[in-house]
Design an enzyme around this catalytic site. Structure first.
Site, PDB file in Angstrom:
ATOM      1  CG  ASP A 172      -2.050   0.977   1.142  1.00  0.00           C
ATOM      2  OD1 ASP A 172      -2.285   1.523   0.042  1.00  0.00           O
ATOM      3  OD2 ASP A 172      -2.712   1.215   2.170  1.00  0.00           O
ATOM      4  CG  HIS A 215       0.232   1.997  -9.320  1.00  0.00           C
ATOM      5  ND1 HIS A 215      -0.035   1.649  -8.010  1.00  0.00           N
ATOM      6  CD2 HIS A 215      -0.843   2.722  -9.736  1.00  0.00           C
ATOM      7  CE1 HIS A 215      -1.224   2.137  -7.654  1.00  0.00           C
ATOM      8  NE2 HIS A 215      -1.720   2.805  -8.681  1.00  0.00           N
ATOM      9  CG  LEU A 238       9.655 -16.969  -3.189  1.00  0.00           C
ATOM     10  CD1 LEU A 238       9.385 -16.893  -1.687  1.00  0.00           C
ATOM     11  CD2 LEU A 238      10.076 -15.589  -3.712  1.00  0.00           C
TER      12      LEU A 238
HETATM   13  C1  FPP Z   1      -2.020   0.076  -3.337  1.00  0.00           C
HETATM   14  O1  FPP Z   1      -1.513   1.396  -3.316  1.00  0.00           O
HETATM   15  C2  FPP Z   1      -1.386  -0.651  -4.422  1.00  0.00           C
HETATM   16  C3  FPP Z   1      -2.041  -1.142  -5.498  1.00  0.00           C
HETATM   17  C4  FPP Z   1      -3.502  -1.008  -5.682  1.00  0.00           C
HETATM   18  C5  FPP Z   1      -1.328  -1.812  -6.604  1.00  0.00           C
HETATM   19  C6  FPP Z   1      -0.097  -2.587  -6.238  1.00  0.00           C
HETATM   20  C7  FPP Z   1       0.724  -2.757  -7.458  1.00  0.00           C
HETATM   21  C8  FPP Z   1       2.080  -2.758  -7.492  1.00  0.00           C
HETATM   22  C9  FPP Z   1       2.906  -2.714  -6.286  1.00  0.00           C
HETATM   23  C10 FPP Z   1       2.860  -2.779  -8.764  1.00  0.00           C
HETATM   24  C11 FPP Z   1       2.341  -3.661  -9.787  1.00  0.00           C
HETATM   25  C12 FPP Z   1       2.601  -5.088  -9.538  1.00  0.00           C
HETATM   26  C13 FPP Z   1       1.965  -6.044 -10.268  1.00  0.00           C
HETATM   27  C14 FPP Z   1       2.365  -7.467 -10.129  1.00  0.00           C
HETATM   28  C15 FPP Z   1       0.879  -5.669 -11.179  1.00  0.00           C
HETATM   29  P1  FPP Z   1      -2.508   2.612  -3.559  1.00  0.00           P
HETATM   30  O2  FPP Z   1      -2.444   3.009  -4.965  1.00  0.00           O
HETATM   31  O3  FPP Z   1      -3.868   2.256  -3.058  1.00  0.00           O
HETATM   32  O4  FPP Z   1      -1.837   3.707  -2.673  1.00  0.00           O
HETATM   33  P2  FPP Z   1      -2.568   4.901  -1.920  1.00  0.00           P
HETATM   34  O5  FPP Z   1      -3.367   4.284  -0.813  1.00  0.00           O
HETATM   35  O6  FPP Z   1      -1.431   5.704  -1.444  1.00  0.00           O
HETATM   36  O7  FPP Z   1      -3.420   5.627  -2.921  1.00  0.00           O
END
Ligand code: FPP
Length: 252
Positions: A25, A42, A136
């Site tokens: 997150d 991201h 892993l």
């Molecule tokens: C949450 O942060 C994260 C996500 C919804 C996406 C996670 C994706 C990645 C780490 C990279 C991509 C990896 C793959 C395998 C596709 P948020 O955007 O909700 O953060 P915020 O709460 O600060 O808005």
């Protein structure tokens, strides 16, 4: 599936959780606080994921599950959804061969209904290529929601009962677990959520019944090996009792 063989063959070094699950997150906030588009958060989050996979291998973690896209994430603006789908494709295309060379087994969990054909093919190809690997196990939760997963498992169990494959008396904890997307995978020992939020957000609700939770203030794009090590140190200090009174090395 064969849970006992599976779990016996992938034990972690002393004090290291066998299965770590991560809610990655804070990508959006990391980007916004720098005046960057959320998609850049991201993109940097994918770099952090790569670092974490490497660290997990080096630390001897047996299973790493990462929440890459929830079944609720489709509600985000279309441009952000597209960016996440693009990163997923890029990650599988660019990293599968390398992970295979490093003995990583890749599995996807989540609902595949309605996903684009090319994504389904990428899932199938990377799972097939790496299925015999013994290092892993990386579980990528994509279009994943825990309640949805439990409902799908319950529907499958009901169908198996109705069609005579499962006596109703045999429908127990193990029988339902065997119908989850995580069938054959030991439950997570440690769930980490980054960026200071303290919620489970529909992630591994069933599987995390006895997990330890560590909430890290670090935003996911900045998550480093030392943050994973800190979380493991915190986990080591916990007293896992599984509802009983024993302390050391017990499993439910
Ligand atoms: C949450 O942060 C994260 C996500 C919804 C996406 C996670 C994706 C990645 C780490 C990279 C991509 C990896 C793959 C395998 C596709 P948020 O955007 O909700 O953060 P915020 O709460 O600060 O808005």
């Amino acid at each position: 599936m064969n849970g006992s063989t599976e779990t016996a063959s992938r034990s972690a070094p002393e004090g290291v959780p066998r299965h770590v699950a991560i809610i990655m997150d804070g990508n959006g906030r990391w980007a916004e606080s720098r005046g960057l588009p959320r998609a850049e958060g991201h993109r940097r989050g994918l770099d952090a994921l790569r670092r974490t996979i490497q660290a997990a291998r080096e630390l001897g973690i047996g299973y790493l599950t990462v929440y890459s896209f929830s079944s609720e994430n489709w509600r985000r603006p279309p441009a952000e959804v597209s960016a996440l789908l693009m990163l997923l494709r890029r990650f599988i295309r660019a990293d599968t061969a390398d992970m295979h060379a490093k003995n990583v087994r890749i599995r996807f969990i989540g609902d595949r209904t309605g996903l684009a054909e090319d994504i389904l093919s990428l899932f199938a190809e990377s799972e097939l290529l790496t299925e015999a690997n013994t290092g892993l196990t990386l579980l990528i939760a994509f279009n994943y929601g825990s309640r949805d997963e439990i409902v799908r498992a319950a529907v499958q169990a009901a169908r198996d009962v109705a069609e005579g494959r499962l006596p109703i008396e045999a429908l127990d904890d193990a029988a339902l677990s065997a119908r989850l997307d995580t069938a054959g995978i030991p439950d997570p020992d440690l769930v980490i959520r980054t960026s200071g939020e303290m919620r489970l957000s529909n992630f591994l609700l069933w599987q995390a019944a006895y997990a330890e939770f560590v909430f890290s203030p670090v935003r996911w794009p900045e998550f480093e090996r030392r943050d994973l090590e800190d979380a493991i140190d915190e986990y080591r200090r916990r007293d896992r009792r599984y509802g009983g009174l024993t302390v050391v090395g017990a499993q439910p």
